[in-house]
Design an enzyme around this catalytic site. Structure first.
Site, PDB file in Angstrom:
ATOM      1  N   ASP A   1       0.746  -1.073   0.033  1.00  0.00           N
ATOM      2  CA  ASP A   1       0.048  -0.124   0.185  1.00  0.00           C
ATOM      3  C   ASP A   1       0.891   1.238  -0.111  1.00  0.00           C
ATOM      4  OD1 ASP A   1       0.973  -0.163   2.496  1.00  0.00           O
ATOM      5  OD2 ASP A   1      -0.918   0.051   3.464  1.00  0.00           O
ATOM      6  N   SER A   2       2.224   1.039   0.047  1.00  0.00           N
ATOM      7  CA  SER A   2       3.309   2.285  -0.379  1.00  0.00           C
ATOM      8  C   SER A   2       2.908   2.799  -1.590  1.00  0.00           C
ATOM      9  CB  SER A   2       4.573   1.631  -0.146  1.00  0.00           C
ATOM     10  OG  SER A   2       4.801   0.552  -0.730  1.00  0.00           O
TER      11      SER A   2
ATOM     12  N   ASP B   1      -1.267  -6.177  -0.308  1.00  0.00           N
ATOM     13  CA  ASP B   1      -1.696  -5.476   0.986  1.00  0.00           C
ATOM     14  C   ASP B   1      -3.033  -5.231   1.247  1.00  0.00           C
ATOM     15  OD1 ASP B   1       0.479  -4.821   2.979  1.00  0.00           O
ATOM     16  OD2 ASP B   1       1.148  -3.258   1.782  1.00  0.00           O
TER      17      ASP B   1
ATOM     18  N   LYS C   1      -1.193  -9.378   2.954  1.00  0.00           N
ATOM     19  CA  LYS C   1      -0.500  -8.743   4.141  1.00  0.00           C
ATOM     20  C   LYS C   1      -1.395  -7.910   4.746  1.00  0.00           C
ATOM     21  CE  LYS C   1       3.112  -6.132   3.855  1.00  0.00           C
ATOM     22  NZ  LYS C   1       2.707  -4.834   4.453  1.00  0.00           N
TER      23      LYS C   1
ATOM     24  N   GLU D   1      -1.244  -5.439   8.766  1.00  0.00           N
ATOM     25  CA  GLU D   1      -0.800  -4.893   9.706  1.00  0.00           C
ATOM     26  C   GLU D   1      -1.152  -5.390  11.197  1.00  0.00           C
ATOM     27  OE1 GLU D   1       0.030  -0.535   9.046  1.00  0.00           O
ATOM     28  OE2 GLU D   1       1.031  -1.117   7.093  1.00  0.00           O
TER      29      GLU D   1
ATOM     30  N   GLU E   1       9.130  -4.075  10.811  1.00  0.00           N
ATOM     31  CA  GLU E   1       9.628  -2.906  10.083  1.00  0.00           C
ATOM     32  C   GLU E   1      10.008  -1.877  11.166  1.00  0.00           C
ATOM     33  OE1 GLU E   1       7.123  -0.999   7.213  1.00  0.00           O
ATOM     34  OE2 GLU E   1       7.796   0.856   7.361  1.00  0.00           O
TER      35      GLU E   1
HETATM   36  O1  KIV Z   1       3.563  -1.037   1.341  1.00  0.00           O
HETATM   37  C1  KIV Z   1       4.721  -1.530   1.802  1.00  0.00           C
HETATM   38  O2  KIV Z   1       5.350  -1.291   0.772  1.00  0.00           O
HETATM   39  C2  KIV Z   1       5.184  -2.371   2.608  1.00  0.00           C
HETATM   40  C3  KIV Z   1       6.587  -2.572   3.042  1.00  0.00           C
HETATM   41  C4  KIV Z   1       7.406  -1.262   3.361  1.00  0.00           C
HETATM   42  C5  KIV Z   1       6.849  -3.715   3.562  1.00  0.00           C
HETATM   43  O3  KIV Z   1       4.602  -2.610   3.593  1.00  0.00           O
END
Ligand code: KIV
Length: 279
Positions: A49-50, A88, A118, A120, A186
């Site tokens: 989600d970056s 994500d 993924k 959090e 992280e």
């Molecule tokens: O969203 C992302 O790119 C991440 C990585 C930094 C692990 O969660």
């Protein structure tokens, strides 16, 4: 493997089996061409989600939507051959209840083809991860600095120093007990990351977590020098593509203004009518 053996995508069980072995190579990708570049070199490609910050100019990951993740997930899967793709779960798509998490995780998997998600969170996400894994959704967990909680954490700080270390260890044990097949650590101190890696039986994937994790991940735009708004200490720049692109764009602008581009080699000749046919 023979040279002609068909390539099959890596699966969560393959990643689990790599615990304590050769370091897992992981990068993010958000588009088809970048997924094609990353795929031959990586064990895991994360549609992170970056994407909200590095491609859409958002100030944090909080504004990322399911629709954005699905669009980028589909693009990445078109460029994916052998690396394991993980997608994500965006902020607000899983925190409310295990049922909400299942609805959105299954949608992400069905609409993109990614074999894992993924999310959090540690201890407080235990029941949700257990609910998902029991229903066929492989989960990569993400603990330590969890960027979707930036407003409660009070910034993108190191997590797990001093008294906080026990809490991060408890998070790691909770996500493993819930059935996660791997966990991203992280911005956790390297001694703590090393202890967590030794304690867990699932692979740890570090970002700013030191060298002792079972693998490493970076945001592709950070390591290529394409995202330069800020640069965390843990980012190593392997290229400066932003500078290269800026120079190329400046050269183009200068040539257009000087009318030296396009040249004859980039232009099309007119087809002249044959002699005597021009009535
Ligand atoms: O969203 C992302 O790119 C991440 C990585 C930094 C692990 O969660």
């Amino acid at each position: 493997m023979s040279a002609n053996a068909p390539v099959r995508p890596t699966l969560p069980v393959d990643i689990l089996a790599r615990k304590g072995g050769k370091s897992l190579v992981c990068l993010t990708a958000y588009t088809t061409p970048v997924a094609r570049l990353v795929d031959p070199h990586c064990d895991v490609v994360l549609v992170g989600d970056s994407v909200g910050m590095v491609l859409h100019g958002l100030p944090s990951t909080l504004g990322v939507t399911m629709e954005m993740m699905i669009l980028h997930g589909q693009a990445v899967m078109r460029g994916n051959a052998q690396a394991m793709a993980v997608i994500d779960m965006p902020f607000g798509s899983y925190e409310e209840s295990p049922q909400q998490a299942f609805r959105n995780a299954s949608r992400l998997m069905a609409e993109t083809g990614a074999p894992a998600v993924k999310l959090e969170g540690g201890v407080h996400m235990h029941d949700t991860i257990a609910f998902l894994t029991a229903r066929g959704v492989p989960v990569m967990a993400h603990i330590g600095l969890t960027p979707q909680s930036v407003n409660t954490l009070g910034g993108y700080k190191v997590v797990g120093r001093d008294a906080d270390a026990a809490r991060v260890m408890a998070d790691a044990e909770a996500v493993q007990a819930a059935g996660a097949f791997s966990v991203v650590l992280e911005k956790t101190p390297e001694g703590l990351s090393s202890r967590i890696t030794q304690t867990l039986t699932i692979p740890t994937i570090g970002i700013g977590a030191g060298v002792h994790c079972d693998g490493q991940i970076l945001v592709i735009d950070d390591m290529l020098g394409l995202f330069t708004d800020f640069r965390p200490k843990f980012v190593k720049r392997y290229a400066n593509l932003g500078e290269t692109a800026s120079e190329a764009i400046a050269d183009y602008a200068a040539e257009v203004r000087a009318r030296s581009f396009p040249g004859p080699e980039h232009s099309f000749a007119d087809v002249l009518p044959a002699k005597g046919t021009n009535k």
